[in-house]
Write a protein that holds these residues in place. Structure first.
Motif, short mmCIF file in Angstrom:
data_model
loop_
_atom_site.label_atom_id
_atom_site.label_comp_id
_atom_site.label_asym_id
_atom_site.label_seq_id
_atom_site.Cartn_x
_atom_site.Cartn_y
_atom_site.Cartn_z
N GLN A 1 1.82 -2.72 9.55
CA GLN A 1 1.80 -2.80 8.10
C GLN A 1 2.28 -4.17 7.66
OE1 GLN A 1 4.79 -0.51 5.86
NE2 GLN A 1 5.66 0.14 7.84
N LEU B 1 4.25 -6.88 5.20
CA LEU B 1 5.53 -6.98 4.49
C LEU B 1 5.45 -8.14 3.50
CD1 LEU B 1 7.93 -6.70 7.57
CD2 LEU B 1 7.24 -4.85 6.04
N LYS C 1 14.30 -9.45 -1.20
CA LYS C 1 14.00 -8.08 -0.80
C LYS C 1 12.71 -8.08 0.02
CE LYS C 1 16.08 -5.94 -4.91
NZ LYS C 1 15.83 -5.08 -6.11
N TYR D 1 9.56 -5.85 1.06
CA TYR D 1 8.80 -4.67 0.66
C TYR D 1 7.62 -4.43 1.60
CZ TYR D 1 10.98 -4.62 -4.03
OH TYR D 1 11.87 -4.56 -5.08
N PRO D 2 7.51 -3.24 2.19
CA PRO D 2 6.23 -2.86 2.79
C PRO D 2 5.18 -2.81 1.68
CG PRO D 2 7.98 -1.36 3.45
CD PRO D 2 8.53 -2.19 2.33
N ASP E 1 2.91 -0.78 1.00
CA ASP E 1 2.69 0.53 0.39
C ASP E 1 3.79 0.91 -0.61
OD1 ASP E 1 4.76 1.13 2.11
OD2 ASP E 1 3.66 2.59 3.29
N LYS E 2 4.83 0.07 -0.72
CA LYS E 2 5.89 0.29 -1.70
C LYS E 2 5.79 -0.68 -2.88
CE LYS E 2 7.83 3.45 0.89
NZ LYS E 2 7.73 4.89 0.52
N LEU E 3 4.78 -1.54 -2.86
CA LEU E 3 4.65 -2.54 -3.93
C LEU E 3 4.04 -1.94 -5.19
CD1 LEU E 3 3.39 -5.70 -2.00
CD2 LEU E 3 5.61 -5.39 -3.10
N THR E 4 4.37 -2.55 -6.31
CA THR E 4 3.73 -2.24 -7.58
C THR E 4 3.20 -3.55 -8.16
OG1 THR E 4 5.76 -2.57 -8.86
CG2 THR E 4 5.37 -0.36 -7.97
N HIS F 1 -1.81 -6.27 -5.66
CA HIS F 1 -1.32 -6.12 -4.28
C HIS F 1 -2.30 -5.36 -3.40
CE1 HIS F 1 -0.11 -1.87 -4.86
NE2 HIS F 1 0.17 -2.26 -6.10
N ASP F 2 -3.07 -4.42 -3.95
CA ASP F 2 -4.04 -3.67 -3.14
C ASP F 2 -5.10 -4.60 -2.55
OD1 ASP F 2 -2.75 -1.28 -3.61
OD2 ASP F 2 -4.02 -0.71 -5.29
N GLU G 1 -3.50 -6.88 0.03
CA GLU G 1 -3.25 -6.16 1.28
C GLU G 1 -4.52 -6.08 2.12
OE1 GLU G 1 -1.28 -1.97 2.83
OE2 GLU G 1 -2.11 -2.08 0.80
#
Length: 226
Positions: free
Chosen positions: A182, A184, A196, A198-199, A201-204, A211-212, A215
């Protein structure tokens, strides 16, 4: 020696040895051995190992033979002592490029021919593909786990986290199962504080817009060689 060996070639690397070895010691998996092959260093590398890292198997070569010779010695010693899994960590490649160089690929092929099972790369500061060379799994570059290089480009604050299960059968054949990875993302504020990790899948979108799509772009890089 444990059935898993980590081979580290060293030449005048005292500046980095302690951080490298302390990081290995902190791993949750404890059943592995570490072999440092010192390629006739002129610094205090051997003294550092003898004084502070008695749990590490250190081998001092009598003359400098270069990277390939040092790695070959480490792999031979590991196998002679019963190691079934050989992992090599590589500092290689060109900075800030997602494409492995010809030299990286040639070194990976060479290590595979020696019986190395897993190669994990660093130095480019950006992620690079995961590939198989025969039965050898190659992670060309994990990118930056944590970084303050946002000003140099988004790709320099994106890293790769890889997980897998190593399986050794009754005939000592090594395979990998449940390979997973995954992306980061390193967040920090305009004052270079409040870091910080963030993986993805935890991003907004409030943290990283689109971010999608980002990714998927970087996952395509990872998968381009698999």
């Amino acid at each position: 020696m444990s059935k898993t060996a980590v081979v580290i070639p060293n030449y005048n690397g005292i500046k980095y040895l302690a951080d490298c070895l302390n990081s290995l010691k902190k791993q949750s998996e404890k059943d592995f051995g570490v072999i440092v092959v010192d390629d006739c260093s002129t610094d205090e590398s051997i003294r550092e190992l003898e004084c502070n890292f008695s749990w590490v198997r250190s081998v001092k070569r009598s003359e400098n033979g270069g990277f390939a010779v040092a790695v070959n010695d480490g792999i031979r010693i590991a196998k002679e002592n019963g190691a079934e899994v050989i992992i090599v960590a590589m500092h290689w490649g060109n900075e800030y490029t997602h494409e492995p160089t010809k030299q990286q690929k040639n070194i990976a092929k060479y290590l595979s021919s020696l019986g190395v099972n897993l190669i994990i790369g660093a130095h480019p500061h950006v992620i690079q593909p995961i590939d198989y060379i025969g039965d050898t799994l190659v992670v060309y570059s994990l990118g930056n786990f944590i970084s303050a290089q946002k000003v140099l480009g988004l790709e320099k604050i994106i890293g790769l986290l890889v997980g897998l299960e190593i399986v050794v059968d009754e005939e000592s054949n090594v395979t990998f199962e449940n390979l997973d990875y995954q992306l980061l993302y390193t967040y920090y504020n305009s004052n270079n504080k409040n870091f910080k990790i963030y993986p993805f899948d935890k991003l907004t979108n409030s943290i990283l817009k689109n971010h999608d799509k980002i990714e998927q772009k970087y996952l395509d890089i990872v998968k381009s060689e698999v």
